[in-house]
Write a protein that holds these residues in place. Structure first.
Motif, mmCIF file in Angstrom:
data_model
loop_
_atom_site.group_PDB
_atom_site.id
_atom_site.type_symbol
_atom_site.label_atom_id
_atom_site.label_comp_id
_atom_site.label_asym_id
_atom_site.label_seq_id
_atom_site.Cartn_x
_atom_site.Cartn_y
_atom_site.Cartn_z
ATOM 1 N N ILE A 1 0.836 -1.204 0.000
ATOM 2 C CA ILE A 1 0.000 0.000 0.000
ATOM 3 C C ILE A 1 0.870 1.251 0.000
ATOM 4 N N SER A 2 0.429 2.242 -0.767
ATOM 5 C CA SER A 2 1.052 3.564 -0.735
ATOM 6 C C SER A 2 0.142 4.485 0.069
ATOM 7 N N SER A 3 0.730 5.233 1.013
ATOM 8 C CA SER A 3 -0.092 6.131 1.827
ATOM 9 C C SER A 3 0.724 7.315 2.312
ATOM 10 N N ALA A 4 0.011 8.344 2.757
ATOM 11 C CA ALA A 4 0.664 9.547 3.275
ATOM 12 C C ALA A 4 1.326 9.312 4.626
ATOM 13 N N ILE A 5 0.978 8.220 5.312
ATOM 14 C CA ILE A 5 1.557 7.959 6.634
ATOM 15 C C ILE A 5 2.686 6.928 6.607
ATOM 16 N N THR A 6 3.048 6.434 5.416
ATOM 17 C CA THR A 6 4.072 5.387 5.333
ATOM 18 C C THR A 6 5.367 5.793 6.022
ATOM 19 N N ASN A 7 5.798 7.052 5.832
ATOM 20 C CA ASN A 7 7.077 7.492 6.422
ATOM 21 C C ASN A 7 7.036 7.552 7.943
ATOM 22 N N GLU A 8 5.850 7.433 8.545
ATOM 23 C CA GLU A 8 5.726 7.440 10.005
ATOM 24 C C GLU A 8 5.588 6.030 10.576
ATOM 25 N N LEU A 9 5.494 5.028 9.714
ATOM 26 C CA LEU A 9 5.291 3.653 10.166
ATOM 27 C C LEU A 9 6.601 2.974 10.512
ATOM 28 N N LYS A 10 6.493 1.894 11.312
ATOM 29 C CA LYS A 10 7.636 1.057 11.652
ATOM 30 C C LYS A 10 7.245 -0.398 11.416
ATOM 31 N N ILE A 11 8.237 -1.207 11.083
ATOM 32 C CA ILE A 11 7.980 -2.643 10.952
ATOM 33 C C ILE A 11 7.520 -3.174 12.304
ATOM 34 N N ASP A 12 6.549 -4.079 12.290
ATOM 35 C CA ASP A 12 5.878 -4.677 13.464
ATOM 36 C C ASP A 12 4.755 -3.811 14.011
ATOM 37 N N GLN A 13 4.496 -2.649 13.409
ATOM 38 C CA GLN A 13 3.417 -1.780 13.879
ATOM 39 C C GLN A 13 2.079 -2.297 13.374
ATOM 40 N N SER A 14 1.031 -2.112 14.186
ATOM 41 C CA SER A 14 -0.317 -2.506 13.800
ATOM 42 C C SER A 14 -1.036 -1.353 13.121
ATOM 43 N N VAL A 15 -1.663 -1.653 11.997
ATOM 44 C CA VAL A 15 -2.452 -0.675 11.261
ATOM 45 C C VAL A 15 -3.755 -1.352 10.853
ATOM 46 N N ALA A 16 -4.870 -0.657 11.027
ATOM 47 C CA ALA A 16 -6.166 -1.194 10.603
ATOM 48 C C ALA A 16 -6.394 -0.833 9.142
ATOM 49 N N HIS A 17 -6.714 -1.846 8.338
ATOM 50 C CA HIS A 17 -6.979 -1.702 6.904
ATOM 51 C C HIS A 17 -8.428 -2.106 6.672
ATOM 52 N N ASN A 18 -9.288 -1.130 6.354
ATOM 53 C CA ASN A 18 -10.736 -1.405 6.265
ATOM 54 C C ASN A 18 -11.216 -2.086 7.539
ATOM 55 N N GLY A 19 -10.606 -1.698 8.665
ATOM 56 C CA GLY A 19 -11.015 -2.242 9.958
ATOM 57 C C GLY A 19 -10.319 -3.513 10.366
ATOM 58 N N VAL A 20 -9.409 -4.021 9.549
ATOM 59 C CA VAL A 20 -8.694 -5.269 9.854
ATOM 60 C C VAL A 20 -7.304 -4.927 10.359
ATOM 61 N N CYS A 21 -6.994 -5.346 11.572
ATOM 62 C CA CYS A 21 -5.681 -5.089 12.159
ATOM 63 C C CYS A 21 -4.647 -6.006 11.503
ATOM 64 N N LEU A 22 -3.657 -5.396 10.834
ATOM 65 C CA LEU A 22 -2.583 -6.140 10.180
ATOM 66 C C LEU A 22 -1.244 -5.545 10.587
ATOM 67 N N THR A 23 -0.198 -6.363 10.553
ATOM 68 C CA THR A 23 1.139 -5.951 10.978
ATOM 69 C C THR A 23 1.984 -5.540 9.781
ATOM 70 N N VAL A 24 2.652 -4.406 9.903
ATOM 71 C CA VAL A 24 3.571 -3.945 8.859
ATOM 72 C C VAL A 24 4.783 -4.876 8.847
ATOM 73 N N VAL A 25 5.073 -5.476 7.673
ATOM 74 C CA VAL A 25 6.195 -6.419 7.570
ATOM 75 C C VAL A 25 7.331 -5.890 6.703
ATOM 76 N N ASN A 26 7.059 -4.839 5.925
ATOM 77 C CA ASN A 26 8.107 -4.274 5.074
ATOM 78 C C ASN A 26 7.745 -2.826 4.737
ATOM 79 N N ILE A 27 8.788 -1.982 4.618
ATOM 80 C CA ILE A 27 8.598 -0.588 4.216
ATOM 81 C C ILE A 27 9.618 -0.274 3.131
#
Length: 196
Positions: A26-52
């Protein structure tokens, strides 16, 4: 833990199937603020960031998630609602959202009401979930108030800001959405099944 207040949306750039898992980039405006292992809800589904990688990040959905949510319908260039986990001490502007989708629903009607919109949804009542009038519901990660609660149907009223800043602008008849029912209501229902 989430609040159901959508921070931004992202755009699906790549979908990679690996065995029964789906890697979603996914491309997003908040990507530069994310960290690997962080939880983000995608359409309400909690998923873990595995790569940036620059302005794109990747999460992985397992088979159970794909079976129970609308993530299995994603295509490249689809827009998704995004919310990072809440910070301890922040205001809870929406309601308590776990990021665990209970089931999907189908949009049955979209009605423009002089600048606002009413969306009606229908869901499978055999799974035992329910809504109550003026109770909370999460649709694709968006915290909303139920109106016109029925046995397996309900509506929500959407203001222009929410319409423009979430996936609601794409919804039409037969759109499939993720539902997370109010966690407090789920506990009350469960306890009442065991009361004397």
């Amino acid at each position: 833990m989430f609040t159901g207040i959508i921070e931004t949306t992202g755009v699906v750039k790549k979908l990679t199937q690996e065995n029964t898992n789906l890697h979603i980039t996914i491309s997003s405006a908040i990507t530069n603020e994310l960290k690997i292992d962080q939880s983000v809800a995608h359409n309400g589904v909690c998923l873990t960031v595995v790569n940036i990688n620059k302005d794109e990040y990747t999460v992985t959905a397992i088979e159970e998630t794909l079976t129970k949510t609308n993530l299995n319908t994603l295509t490249v260039n689809d827009e998704v609602n995004l919310e990072r986990a809440m910070k301890l001490g922040d205001r809870l502007d929406g309601h308590i959202v776990q990021g665990h989708v209970d089931q999907t629903a189908k949009c049955t009607n979209v009605e423009n009401k002089d600048g606002s919109w009413f969306f009606t949804f229908e869901y499978d009542k055999s799974l035992g979930n329910l809504t109550i009038e003026k109770g909370s519901i999460t649709i694709d990660g968006t915290s909303l108030t139920v109106v016109n609660s029925g046995e397996n149907t309900f509506s929500v009223a959407i203001i222009p800001y929410t319409f423009e800043h979430t996936r609601f602008k794409h919804y039409k008849k037969d759109t499939i959405v993720n539902l997370e029912f109010d966690v407090v209501g789920k506990y009350v229902k469960k306890i009442s099944q065991y009361s004397i």
